[in-house]
Structures are given as C-alpha cells and as structure tokens.
Motif scaffolding. Structure first.
Motif, PDB file in Angstrom:
ATOM      1  N   SER A  39       0.824  -1.208   0.000  1.00  0.00           N
ATOM      2  CA  SER A  39       0.000   0.000   0.000  1.00  0.00           C
ATOM      3  C   SER A  39       0.860   1.261   0.000  1.00  0.00           C
ATOM      4  N   ASN A  40       2.082   1.175   0.553  1.00  0.00           N
ATOM      5  CA  ASN A  40       2.998   2.316   0.500  1.00  0.00           C
ATOM      6  C   ASN A  40       3.388   2.627  -0.940  1.00  0.00           C
ATOM      7  N   VAL A  41       3.683   1.588  -1.727  1.00  0.00           N
ATOM      8  CA  VAL A  41       4.047   1.780  -3.130  1.00  0.00           C
ATOM      9  C   VAL A  41       2.868   2.355  -3.918  1.00  0.00           C
ATOM     10  N   VAL A  42       1.695   1.750  -3.746  1.00  0.00           N
ATOM     11  CA  VAL A  42       0.504   2.211  -4.481  1.00  0.00           C
ATOM     12  C   VAL A  42       0.124   3.627  -4.055  1.00  0.00           C
ATOM     13  N   GLY A  43       0.113   3.865  -2.737  1.00  0.00           N
ATOM     14  CA  GLY A  43      -0.250   5.187  -2.230  1.00  0.00           C
ATOM     15  C   GLY A  43       0.738   6.249  -2.672  1.00  0.00           C
ATOM     16  N   SER A  44       2.030   5.930  -2.674  1.00  0.00           N
ATOM     17  CA  SER A  44       3.051   6.889  -3.117  1.00  0.00           C
ATOM     18  C   SER A  44       2.872   7.229  -4.589  1.00  0.00           C
ATOM     19  N   ASN A  45       2.556   6.223  -5.406  1.00  0.00           N
ATOM     20  CA  ASN A  45       2.362   6.482  -6.836  1.00  0.00           C
ATOM     21  C   ASN A  45       1.140   7.355  -7.091  1.00  0.00           C
ATOM     22  N   LEU A  46       0.071   7.110  -6.332  1.00  0.00           N
ATOM     23  CA  LEU A  46      -1.111   7.964  -6.447  1.00  0.00           C
ATOM     24  C   LEU A  46      -0.777   9.401  -6.055  1.00  0.00           C
ATOM     25  N   PHE A  47      -0.051   9.552  -4.960  1.00  0.00           N
ATOM     26  CA  PHE A  47       0.317  10.883  -4.474  1.00  0.00           C
ATOM     27  C   PHE A  47       1.225  11.587  -5.480  1.00  0.00           C
ATOM     28  N   ASN A  48       2.228  10.856  -6.002  1.00  0.00           N
ATOM     29  CA  ASN A  48       3.152  11.457  -6.970  1.00  0.00           C
ATOM     30  C   ASN A  48       2.424  11.928  -8.220  1.00  0.00           C
ATOM     31  N   PRO A  56       3.348   5.564 -20.424  1.00  0.00           N
ATOM     32  CA  PRO A  56       2.691   4.284 -20.755  1.00  0.00           C
ATOM     33  C   PRO A  56       3.303   3.092 -20.024  1.00  0.00           C
ATOM     34  N   LEU A  57       4.642   3.107 -19.835  1.00  0.00           N
ATOM     35  CA  LEU A  57       5.285   2.002 -19.131  1.00  0.00           C
ATOM     36  C   LEU A  57       4.798   1.902 -17.693  1.00  0.00           C
ATOM     37  N   SER A  58       4.566   3.050 -17.046  1.00  0.00           N
ATOM     38  CA  SER A  58       4.072   3.015 -15.669  1.00  0.00           C
ATOM     39  C   SER A  58       2.672   2.401 -15.599  1.00  0.00           C
ATOM     40  N   ILE A  59       1.835   2.673 -16.614  1.00  0.00           N
ATOM     41  CA  ILE A  59       0.494   2.082 -16.654  1.00  0.00           C
ATOM     42  C   ILE A  59       0.589   0.577 -16.896  1.00  0.00           C
ATOM     43  N   ILE A  60       1.449   0.165 -17.832  1.00  0.00           N
ATOM     44  CA  ILE A  60       1.618  -1.261 -18.147  1.00  0.00           C
ATOM     45  C   ILE A  60       2.155  -2.012 -16.931  1.00  0.00           C
ATOM     46  N   ALA A  61       3.126  -1.405 -16.217  1.00  0.00           N
ATOM     47  CA  ALA A  61       3.688  -2.049 -15.022  1.00  0.00           C
ATOM     48  C   ALA A  61       2.628  -2.215 -13.939  1.00  0.00           C
ATOM     49  N   SER A  62       1.795  -1.189 -13.757  1.00  0.00           N
ATOM     50  CA  SER A  62       0.706  -1.273 -12.763  1.00  0.00           C
ATOM     51  C   SER A  62      -0.268  -2.380 -13.137  1.00  0.00           C
ATOM     52  N   ALA A  63      -0.610  -2.467 -14.421  1.00  0.00           N
ATOM     53  CA  ALA A  63      -1.541  -3.501 -14.881  1.00  0.00           C
ATOM     54  C   ALA A  63      -0.952  -4.893 -14.703  1.00  0.00           C
ATOM     55  N   ALA A  64       0.359  -5.032 -14.947  1.00  0.00           N
ATOM     56  CA  ALA A  64       1.008  -6.336 -14.780  1.00  0.00           C
ATOM     57  C   ALA A  64       0.965  -6.791 -13.325  1.00  0.00           C
ATOM     58  N   VAL A  65       1.224  -5.854 -12.414  1.00  0.00           N
ATOM     59  CA  VAL A  65       1.166  -6.192 -10.980  1.00  0.00           C
ATOM     60  C   VAL A  65      -0.267  -6.558 -10.588  1.00  0.00           C
ATOM     61  N   LEU A  66      -1.240  -5.788 -11.093  1.00  0.00           N
ATOM     62  CA  LEU A  66      -2.640  -6.070 -10.770  1.00  0.00           C
ATOM     63  C   LEU A  66      -3.038  -7.456 -11.266  1.00  0.00           C
ATOM     64  N   LEU A  67      -2.673  -7.794 -12.497  1.00  0.00           N
ATOM     65  CA  LEU A  67      -3.001  -9.113 -13.037  1.00  0.00           C
ATOM     66  C   LEU A  67      -2.305 -10.222 -12.251  1.00  0.00           C
ATOM     67  N   GLY A  68      -1.059  -9.948 -11.842  1.00  0.00           N
ATOM     68  CA  GLY A  68      -0.309 -10.950 -11.092  1.00  0.00           C
ATOM     69  C   GLY A  68      -0.892 -11.242  -9.724  1.00  0.00           C
ATOM     70  N   ILE A 102      -7.513   1.419  -8.938  1.00  0.00           N
ATOM     71  CA  ILE A 102      -7.709   2.875  -8.901  1.00  0.00           C
ATOM     72  C   ILE A 102      -6.499   3.589  -9.479  1.00  0.00           C
ATOM     73  N   LEU A 103      -5.290   3.110  -9.144  1.00  0.00           N
ATOM     74  CA  LEU A 103      -4.059   3.706  -9.683  1.00  0.00           C
ATOM     75  C   LEU A 103      -4.049   3.654 -11.204  1.00  0.00           C
ATOM     76  N   ILE A 104      -4.435   2.503 -11.759  1.00  0.00           N
ATOM     77  CA  ILE A 104      -4.474   2.374 -13.220  1.00  0.00           C
ATOM     78  C   ILE A 104      -5.532   3.309 -13.807  1.00  0.00           C
ATOM     79  N   ALA A 105      -6.689   3.384 -13.151  1.00  0.00           N
ATOM     80  CA  ALA A 105      -7.789   4.226 -13.651  1.00  0.00           C
ATOM     81  C   ALA A 105      -7.391   5.705 -13.687  1.00  0.00           C
ATOM     82  N   VAL A 106      -6.794   6.203 -12.599  1.00  0.00           N
ATOM     83  CA  VAL A 106      -6.417   7.622 -12.587  1.00  0.00           C
ATOM     84  C   VAL A 106      -5.252   7.887 -13.545  1.00  0.00           C
TER      85      VAL A 106
END
Length: 326
Positions: free
Chosen positions: A73-82, A108-120, A287-291
């Motif tokens: 949640s620290n990684v996800v929350g930090s990315n949302l904040f950034n 685009p790479l940041s979105i793809i990386a987020s999606a890969a983690v979500l799918l994983g 939510i991170l991917i959506a925003v």
C-alpha cells in the motif's frame, strides 16, 4: 508528552526534506549540464532514485517484518500521491511542459507495469477461484511472489539501460548557464540525499505514531500517512525544480519515482519476502491504473495546465476519501 515530541520531530523532518531537496536539485541540474545529459533523464534516474529512498526503506523493512499491507500500500499510495498531488501542485504553481519521451515511453510504461502487478496479484479473483461477492477488504486474495518480483526487476534493469543508451546517443547542447565542478555537484547530491532520507524517515516514523494513536488500519496508514510521508521528497524536490525552471527534473522525478516504486522497490521487497495482498490493495491498484488513464490525456497535450492541476488534486482527494470511508 510523546505526541508533542512526535510533532517536533515531524517539523524537523519537514525542514530536512526541504533543504535536502534544494541541494539535490542544484547538484543534479549542474551534473546534467556538465555531462550534457537531458534534465529529464537525470530526473528519471538519479533524482528519482534519491527521492524514492524512503519508499525503498519503508517497503523493504515492512516486508521483512511481515507488515505486508504497508509494503504494497505504501508503493501504491506513493504512486497515487506522486501522479496526482505532486504533478497537480506543480501545475498550480506553473503550467508544466511534458517531454515527448515521457509521453511516448515512461508514462505508458508506468500504466503497463501497474496492470502487470494487478493481473499478477489478482489472478485468483479474475479467474473466479475467489468469488468477488462476500470477499472482505482484509481478506488475502493474492501474492506478489518471487517470479513476479524478479520479472519486475528484469524490466527495471532493461529500462535503466535504455535510458543510459538514449542519454549517450542524444547529448544536450551546451547551455549558457555555468555548471558547478563535478565534485561539488556530487557533494550537493549526497548531502541532499542524506537530508531527504533523514527527513523522510522522521516524517514517516512520527506520522505513523500519531496516526496509530487514532486507531487507523495498517492498509490505510500505508496508503495515506506513510505514502504521504515517503512521497514528500518527490513533492518538495519537484516543487523546487519547477520554481527554478527545471521542468524536466520535476516531471522526470515524478514518473521516474513511480517506475522505481513499481519495478525496483516492489521487486526488491517481494524478492526478499513474498508479499501477501488483500482485497483492498487490489482495488487500490485498479484505482491507480484508472487515474493514470484519466490523466494520460493531460500529458498528451504536452503541457499540464493549472485547470488540469486542480482536477488532479481533486482526484487525489476523492481517492483518499474513498479509502477512509472504505
């Protein structure tokens, strides 16, 4: 008495962050001029690594200590904040021009990386092995295991190698601004990193103590208080860079930090100790991917305006409100 001490240390942490960011930006910008490296590349690498040091320390120690919810949640929350607050506030101060490489490659790479983690981590949910109905927010639904984390690290190494290749292939032209000696630039960067890490740790530790006193859950603390504290270096550094006209550093710092968080920090943390993921964290990843997708058109205009900055800040407020209500 303890809360009073926490508040004093919190203020000291803020002061260290601000001064450290000032040193860090000056040293990084001078280094970029010396080696004729674009400021955006410096922002995506050196600055992003330095300002992501608190996230690395917090997520790694959280994973080792078994605080899996904080680690992710620290990684996800930090990315949302950034993405929303740091870029949004910088745009409110001064509209931010976006480098073409950021639009075509890094965002685009940041979105793809987020999606890969979500799918994983959400594989069991998507395949129906775990039913969505009746699943509580605290239920464990997936895991960032070692194969996934090693894959993230491999992508990270390839990404950094590509940035170095591009920097060597396309050096910048000489600017009229005089660069500092290399040793002085390096000293400013090192002192800046030290102040940033010290300040970030002070802010995180004392903010966690104050928040825990009010009975906040580990996931909520990681998504909000810890994420805010560990993202303060990015916020302060990007604001200072923006005010000094170093827009490449400001934007590169944010996007680079998000990629560092997803690929390197999450990769290292889960390689050391696989991270169990609860249902709430899966929602936060979505939510991170959506925003990210929502804000992508802002970047495509090649400049984030003040009005778009307001929208981004409001989006962050909405995500935090949802997390608290949830």
């Amino acid at each position: 008495m303890q809360i009073f001490l926490n508040i004093v240390l919190l203020i000291i942490g803020f002061a260290a962050l601000i001064k450290g960011a000032d040193f860090f930006v000056d040293g990084s910008a001078s280094l970029a001029r010396t080696f004729r490296v674009p400021g955006v590349i410096i922002g995506l690498t050196i600055v992003a690594l330095g300002t992501s040091a608190p996230e690395l320390a917090v997520s790694t120690s959280a994973a080792i200590g078994g605080s899996n919810e904080i680690a992710l949640s620290n990684v996800v929350g930090s990315n949302l904040f950034n993405l929303l607050m740091v870029l949004g506030i910088c745009a409110l101060i001064r509209p931010i021009p976006i480098d073409r490489g950021i639009i075509k490659r890094d965002f685009p790479l940041s979105i793809i990386a987020s999606a890969a983690v979500l799918l994983g981590v959400g594989y069991a949910l998507f395949t129906g092995d775990i039913p969505l109905s009746g699943t509580a927010m605290s239920d464990k639904v997936g895991m960032v295991d070692r194969p996934l984390s090693i894959g993230l690290l491999v992508v990270f190494v390839a990404y950094i190698a590509f940035l170095i290749y591009m920097a060597r292939r396309h050096p910048t032209v000489e600017s009229g601004e005089e660069a500092l000696p290399v040793w002085k630039s390096a000293l400013l960067i090192l002192v800046g990193v030290a102040c940033i890490v010290l300040g970030g740790n002070l802010v995180v530790d004392n903010a966690k103590s104050i928040a825990a006193a009010f009975g906040m859950s580990e996931t909520l603390i990681g998504l909000t208080v810890v994420a805010f504290g560990t993202s303060l270096p990015e916020l302060v550094t990007s604001i200072v860079a923006s005010r000094k006209g170093e827009n490449g550093l400001a934007v590169g710092n944010v996007v680079g930090s998000n990629l560092f968080n997803l690929l390197f920090i999450l990769g290292v943390s889960a390689t050391i100790h696989p991270i169990e993921v609860n249902f709430a964290s899966v929602i936060d990843l979505a939510i991170l991917i959506a925003v990210s997708v929502i804000t992508l058109p802002f970047a495509l205009t090649k400049k984030i305006s003040r009005a778009e900055g307001v929208v981004m800040v409001l989006l962050y407020a909405a995500t935090v409100t949802f997390a608290i209500i949830r």
